[in-house]
Design a protein around this motif. Sequence first.
Motif, PDB file in Angstrom:
ATOM      1  N   ASP A 186      -1.082 -11.286   3.896  1.00 26.78           N
ATOM      2  CA  ASP A 186      -1.027 -11.735   2.500  1.00 26.78           C
ATOM      3  C   ASP A 186      -2.432 -11.742   1.889  1.00 26.78           C
ATOM      4  OD1 ASP A 186      -2.152 -13.794   3.890  1.00 26.78           O
ATOM      5  OD2 ASP A 186      -0.992 -15.367   2.922  1.00 26.78           O
ATOM      6  N   ALA A 187      -3.291 -10.844   2.409  1.00 31.29           N
ATOM      7  CA  ALA A 187      -4.682 -10.810   1.962  1.00 31.29           C
ATOM      8  C   ALA A 187      -4.811 -10.353   0.515  1.00 31.29           C
ATOM      9  CB  ALA A 187      -5.487  -9.886   2.882  1.00 31.29           C
ATOM     10  N   GLU A 188      -3.920  -9.496   0.067  1.00 30.05           N
ATOM     11  CA  GLU A 188      -3.998  -8.955  -1.288  1.00 30.05           C
ATOM     12  C   GLU A 188      -2.861  -9.508  -2.147  1.00 30.05           C
ATOM     13  OE1 GLU A 188      -6.487  -7.185  -2.216  1.00 30.05           O
ATOM     14  OE2 GLU A 188      -7.386  -6.820  -0.233  1.00 30.05           O
ATOM     15  N   ARG A 189      -3.028  -9.372  -3.455  1.00 33.25           N
ATOM     16  CA  ARG A 189      -2.004  -9.847  -4.390  1.00 33.25           C
ATOM     17  C   ARG A 189      -0.969  -8.769  -4.706  1.00 33.25           C
ATOM     18  NH1 ARG A 189      -4.747 -13.078  -9.283  1.00 33.25           N
ATOM     19  NH2 ARG A 189      -2.513 -13.351  -9.720  1.00 33.25           N
ATOM     20  N   GLN A 190      -1.194  -7.559  -4.152  1.00 34.94           N
ATOM     21  CA  GLN A 190      -0.239  -6.477  -4.369  1.00 34.94           C
ATOM     22  C   GLN A 190       0.507  -6.196  -3.053  1.00 34.94           C
ATOM     23  OE1 GLN A 190      -1.829  -2.951  -6.208  1.00 34.94           O
ATOM     24  NE2 GLN A 190      -3.181  -4.123  -7.575  1.00 34.94           N
ATOM     25  N   PHE A 191       1.803  -6.038  -3.165  1.00 41.02           N
ATOM     26  CA  PHE A 191       2.659  -5.784  -1.994  1.00 41.02           C
ATOM     27  C   PHE A 191       2.250  -4.487  -1.288  1.00 41.02           C
ATOM     28  CE2 PHE A 191       6.350  -3.678  -0.154  1.00 41.02           C
ATOM     29  CZ  PHE A 191       6.820  -4.652   0.711  1.00 41.02           C
ATOM     30  N   SER A 192       1.966  -3.441  -2.061  1.00 42.02           N
ATOM     31  CA  SER A 192       1.642  -2.137  -1.471  1.00 42.02           C
ATOM     32  C   SER A 192       0.363  -2.199  -0.639  1.00 42.02           C
ATOM     33  CB  SER A 192       1.494  -1.083  -2.563  1.00 42.02           C
ATOM     34  OG  SER A 192       0.468  -1.441  -3.473  1.00 42.02           O
ATOM     35  N   LEU A 193      -0.632  -2.975  -1.121  1.00 37.39           N
ATOM     36  CA  LEU A 193      -1.880  -3.103  -0.358  1.00 37.39           C
ATOM     37  C   LEU A 193      -1.652  -3.889   0.936  1.00 37.39           C
ATOM     38  CD1 LEU A 193      -4.449  -3.791  -3.232  1.00 37.39           C
ATOM     39  CD2 LEU A 193      -4.004  -1.636  -2.030  1.00 37.39           C
ATOM     40  N   ASN A 194      -0.877  -4.949   0.847  1.00 42.16           N
ATOM     41  CA  ASN A 194      -0.569  -5.729   2.059  1.00 42.16           C
ATOM     42  C   ASN A 194       0.217  -4.895   3.063  1.00 42.16           C
ATOM     43  OD1 ASN A 194      -1.857  -8.112   1.313  1.00 42.16           O
ATOM     44  ND2 ASN A 194      -0.085  -8.836   0.153  1.00 42.16           N
ATOM     45  N   ARG A 195       1.100  -4.059   2.564  1.00 43.44           N
ATOM     46  CA  ARG A 195       1.877  -3.185   3.450  1.00 43.44           C
ATOM     47  C   ARG A 195       0.964  -2.211   4.182  1.00 43.44           C
ATOM     48  NH1 ARG A 195       4.207   1.730   3.816  1.00 43.44           N
ATOM     49  NH2 ARG A 195       6.355   1.849   4.645  1.00 43.44           N
ATOM     50  N   ARG A 196       0.003  -1.632   3.468  1.00 46.91           N
ATOM     51  CA  ARG A 196      -0.926  -0.688   4.084  1.00 46.91           C
ATOM     52  C   ARG A 196      -1.755  -1.373   5.164  1.00 46.91           C
ATOM     53  NH1 ARG A 196      -4.789   2.094  -0.085  1.00 46.91           N
ATOM     54  NH2 ARG A 196      -2.722   2.691  -0.874  1.00 46.91           N
ATOM     55  N   ILE A 197      -2.213  -2.598   4.868  1.00 42.56           N
ATOM     56  CA  ILE A 197      -3.003  -3.335   5.859  1.00 42.56           C
ATOM     57  C   ILE A 197      -2.159  -3.664   7.085  1.00 42.56           C
ATOM     58  CG2 ILE A 197      -4.258  -5.488   6.295  1.00 42.56           C
ATOM     59  CD1 ILE A 197      -5.032  -5.479   3.315  1.00 42.56           C
ATOM     60  N   ALA A 198      -0.897  -4.018   6.857  1.00 39.09           N
ATOM     61  CA  ALA A 198      -0.007  -4.347   7.969  1.00 39.09           C
ATOM     62  C   ALA A 198       0.182  -3.148   8.895  1.00 39.09           C
ATOM     63  CB  ALA A 198       1.338  -4.830   7.434  1.00 39.09           C
ATOM     64  N   MET A 199       0.339  -1.979   8.318  1.00 40.50           N
ATOM     65  CA  MET A 199       0.497  -0.777   9.136  1.00 40.50           C
ATOM     66  C   MET A 199      -0.755  -0.516   9.974  1.00 40.50           C
ATOM     67  SD  MET A 199       3.483   0.523   8.850  1.00 40.50           S
ATOM     68  CE  MET A 199       4.933   0.587   7.775  1.00 40.50           C
ATOM     69  N   GLN A 200      -1.921  -0.691   9.383  1.00 39.87           N
ATOM     70  CA  GLN A 200      -3.169  -0.482  10.117  1.00 39.87           C
ATOM     71  C   GLN A 200      -3.307  -1.474  11.260  1.00 39.87           C
ATOM     72  OE1 GLN A 200      -6.156  -0.827   7.053  1.00 39.87           O
ATOM     73  NE2 GLN A 200      -5.816   1.263   6.271  1.00 39.87           N
ATOM     74  N   LEU A 201      -2.948  -2.727  11.004  1.00 36.44           N
ATOM     75  CA  LEU A 201      -3.039  -3.747  12.056  1.00 36.44           C
ATOM     76  C   LEU A 201      -2.086  -3.442  13.216  1.00 36.44           C
ATOM     77  CD1 LEU A 201      -3.291  -7.036   9.945  1.00 36.44           C
ATOM     78  CD2 LEU A 201      -5.097  -5.937  11.280  1.00 36.44           C
ATOM     79  N   LEU A 202      -0.879  -3.024  12.893  1.00 35.70           N
ATOM     80  CA  LEU A 202       0.071  -2.680  13.946  1.00 35.70           C
ATOM     81  C   LEU A 202      -0.440  -1.534  14.799  1.00 35.70           C
ATOM     82  CD1 LEU A 202       3.553  -2.922  12.164  1.00 35.70           C
ATOM     83  CD2 LEU A 202       2.678  -4.405  13.980  1.00 35.70           C
ATOM     84  N   ARG A 203      -0.955  -0.504  14.144  1.00 33.01           N
ATOM     85  CA  ARG A 203      -1.470   0.652  14.884  1.00 33.01           C
ATOM     86  C   ARG A 203      -2.616   0.236  15.819  1.00 33.01           C
ATOM     87  NH1 ARG A 203      -1.007   6.045  13.500  1.00 33.01           N
ATOM     88  NH2 ARG A 203      -0.291   5.435  11.419  1.00 33.01           N
ATOM     89  N   GLN A 204      -3.529  -0.599  15.317  1.00 27.68           N
ATOM     90  CA  GLN A 204      -4.666  -1.036  16.121  1.00 27.68           C
ATOM     91  C   GLN A 204      -4.224  -1.876  17.313  1.00 27.68           C
ATOM     92  OE1 GLN A 204      -7.210  -3.092  13.370  1.00 27.68           O
ATOM     93  NE2 GLN A 204      -7.818  -1.220  12.272  1.00 27.68           N
TER      94      GLN A 204
END
Length: 234
Positions: A149-167
């Motif tokens: 929930d770092a960003e106020r936009q859903f699309s940005l949070n989704r992108r960050i979530a994908m990166q975290l999962l991959r890492q």
Amino acid sequence: MSVHLLLSAGRGPQECAWALARLLRRLEADATRQNLKTHRAQTVPGDRPGTYRSVLIQIAGTGAEAFAASWTGTLCWQAPSPYRACTGRKNWYVTAQPCQVDTPRTTFAEADVDIVACRTGGPGGQHRNKASTAVRATHRPSGIVVVVDAERQFSLNRRIAMQLLRQRIERGEEAAGRAVTTARWRIHDELVRGDPTRIERPEMSKQDLAPQKQTRQRRRHATRPTRTAEGESR
């Protein structure tokens, strides 16, 4: 069916590396008789030519697991030392243990991730409280879950979530790979001398057997009773 077997001379003397080479050839010949294929996946040579400190051998074919089990444990090569004529020791020990070589790789794909929009508390004003901009991402194959929930936009949070999962998946695979390598090296220190599960000896050639046969014949002849001219036994 394929299985890997690690043969190790442990911290034994150079004769153990020599014994490992002999046991390896005996194992490969035994596998060939049972219609199994073998491949020396990795070898660590010993100090003497033609010897090995360790060998990782792959056994493939029907019944590979049962065959590997028959060669698992403490193996003993029973023969005089080829390097030290003065030693009376004839038992040289090697350990053989099945081991895992590769860890299963997890291929990351966004199609395997379930995305759920959610609300989270904390600073951010009325917009964050009213809109579901946070992301809860679940990677189904591994079960890893992240909430962003770092960003106020859903699309940005989704992108960050994908990166975290991959890492996290990549770090998990690296840790699993290190664990497999550590377990394999630990086998080298697990050699137990004595009480072998299998004892092998050099095969006697016809030239080696001939003197023994003559010796047995002389012994039998020497123990036979002789007869005098009168027919009495002495």
